[in-house]
Design an enzyme around this catalytic site. Sequence first.
Site, short mmCIF file in Angstrom:
data_model
loop_
_atom_site.label_atom_id
_atom_site.label_comp_id
_atom_site.label_asym_id
_atom_site.label_seq_id
_atom_site.Cartn_x
_atom_site.Cartn_y
_atom_site.Cartn_z
N GLY A 28 -2.70 11.52 5.10
CA GLY A 28 -1.41 11.07 4.62
C GLY A 28 -1.57 10.38 3.29
O GLY A 28 -2.68 10.18 2.81
N GLY A 30 0.52 7.48 0.39
CA GLY A 30 1.59 6.53 0.11
C GLY A 30 1.55 6.16 -1.35
O GLY A 30 0.93 6.83 -2.18
N MET A 32 0.00 3.82 -2.81
CA MET A 32 -1.26 3.31 -3.32
C MET A 32 -2.36 4.36 -3.35
O MET A 32 -3.39 4.13 -3.97
CB MET A 32 -1.73 2.13 -2.48
CG MET A 32 -0.88 0.89 -2.64
SD MET A 32 -0.78 0.34 -4.33
CE MET A 32 -2.49 0.06 -4.69
N VAL A 35 -5.23 9.11 1.90
CA VAL A 35 -6.26 8.93 2.91
C VAL A 35 -6.69 10.31 3.39
O VAL A 35 -5.86 11.14 3.79
CB VAL A 35 -5.75 8.09 4.10
CG1 VAL A 35 -6.84 7.95 5.16
CG2 VAL A 35 -5.32 6.72 3.62
N ASP A 148 0.70 -7.16 6.11
CA ASP A 148 1.46 -5.91 6.25
C ASP A 148 1.33 -5.36 7.67
O ASP A 148 1.05 -4.17 7.86
CB ASP A 148 0.99 -4.88 5.23
CG ASP A 148 2.02 -3.77 5.01
OD1 ASP A 148 3.20 -3.99 5.38
OD2 ASP A 148 1.66 -2.71 4.49
#
Length: 580
Positions: A28, A30, A32, A35, A148
């Site tokens: 996946g 995002g 940043m 992965v 988080d």
Amino acid sequence: MGDVVSETEAETATRVIAGRYRLVSVIGHGSMGTVWRAYDEFLHRPVAVKEVRLPPGMPQGQADEVRERTLREARAIGVLSHPNVVTLHDIAHENGDPYVVMELVPGSSLAHLLRTHGPLDTTQAAAIADAVAAALQAAHQAGITHRDVKPANVLIATDGRIKLADFGIARNISENTLTKTGITLGSPAYIAPEVASGGEVTNNADLWSLGATLFATIEGHAPYDPEGDVIATLLEVVNGDVPQPTETGPMAKIVSGLMVKDPTSRMTLAEVRRRMYGLLPEPGTSPFTLEDITEAEKSFIPSPKQPEPEPVTDAVAQPEPEAGSTGPSLADDPGPLPFTPSSSSYPLLDEEPPPVRVRRGVPRPLVYAAAVVLFFAAAGGGFAAARYAGGKPLLPTKPTLIEQPVVQPPPSTPAGAFVVRTGDAATLRGATGGTFSIKVPPGWEMFVEERQPKNLPVSTRVHYVSPDGKYELTVERFPDFYPTRKINQFKDAVQGTWPKDAFVASDPLILSSGNKLESGQYWKYNTVDAGSLRRTTYSNLLPMTDTDLWVVSLTVPTVEEDTGKGALFDQIAPSFVLTP
């Protein structure tokens, strides 16, 4: 984590990072980075690799901060060793970019499990609560705030293990907030009210986020709209009523005890785990079925078209089992080592060992007895030869007591030569006059952040942190502090960020420096965070100009406060000067 990518994108993975980690497929991505599901070709095991992905045209300064956030995750989880925290394996570098190599957890995230199956039952929710609370306890005791906690960062393995992941914006005493890059400190739907309002982030913020995660676990949806407008969500978190679960029962009481706007009134992690005792599944069992996890996993981790890459090895003949043998066979050859032994140190591997000859007919007890006799004879002969060669009598003399000197362990305080470092505490609004110099121990890393403390003007804080993260030197500038404020207002604001029983301050000492409005002060205070981590802070509060208050502080573990003051603060603080 982020959106799952297509299998076409997963098939493009052909890169090898640092000559070792082969990227197999995308798990996946995002804001940043990405992965990857990867394969360690040295140790022959699957791993997860987090890669930084920078938007095109990002300024170099911001790019460096994004890379630093990746390293921050490594620093955060690198000091943790806990069964409920994802394990860090390595930090690899390729073309100047860091790659965080972590344990691959085959299974599903809690977020995908909730989307697939809806709310969890009480036993499943209790397992989640206990595991995440245990992970946070370990982090807080190490001085780390996760920042988080949310369902997407709770991983459930196919074997039932539950792990907390993504410490990418975690903070310990060695880190800054990186607010300059616009990085959101946490997800709006799970962020604590004090963080959403720009206040100080403490371990108590993780308690709220744990409560919000458990809210989603038993309700099937987040307490606030995760897809809504970010600003509107933050305003609702700060000013609105706290959402309450529709479910009743022990898990709902845990959620209500954690989602309290007053950070000091939230239920502790120890209390959360205590209340889980009667709700957890039987030891050795998992409340999650393999079918549930693997079904969610199909939407979470795309399966690669190709199997795991096998290492290229030379053909090695395997020994055939003896005829009629019923014993277990040998395991397959594990493949070559990642390095080749030197031929000068080892015999040739392809030489045939001489056959072992076994004499038949000798009773086995006699063989054992002879071996014992030979052993003691050899040992005694060797001892006698050594005594004779050294000019010592063969018979031991009467023992005498010898007083051994006491060896003092080296101090853990990073003492040594200091180096002069320069810093700039200018604000993002362009307030100049913030350059300074100060003596700092060599090897300490520098970070800069702009802060908005409660009841104080915007400040710029420059951090210098020891390599082990135990010691932090900060130089903070408040450009608009005077003439409307006094030093006592700053001290009240600092004390107000801590619970009453977690903050003890000493009486201040007046310093000779100051401006025409007031004199400077030396101030010491002790703090205890939610993880029972005790620290001592020494500060010089310096009115350097008609408008600016400067604060030079050193924070050390309380058990080393005397050494920290004499060996560090008393050497560093007097060296602080403003530079043109």
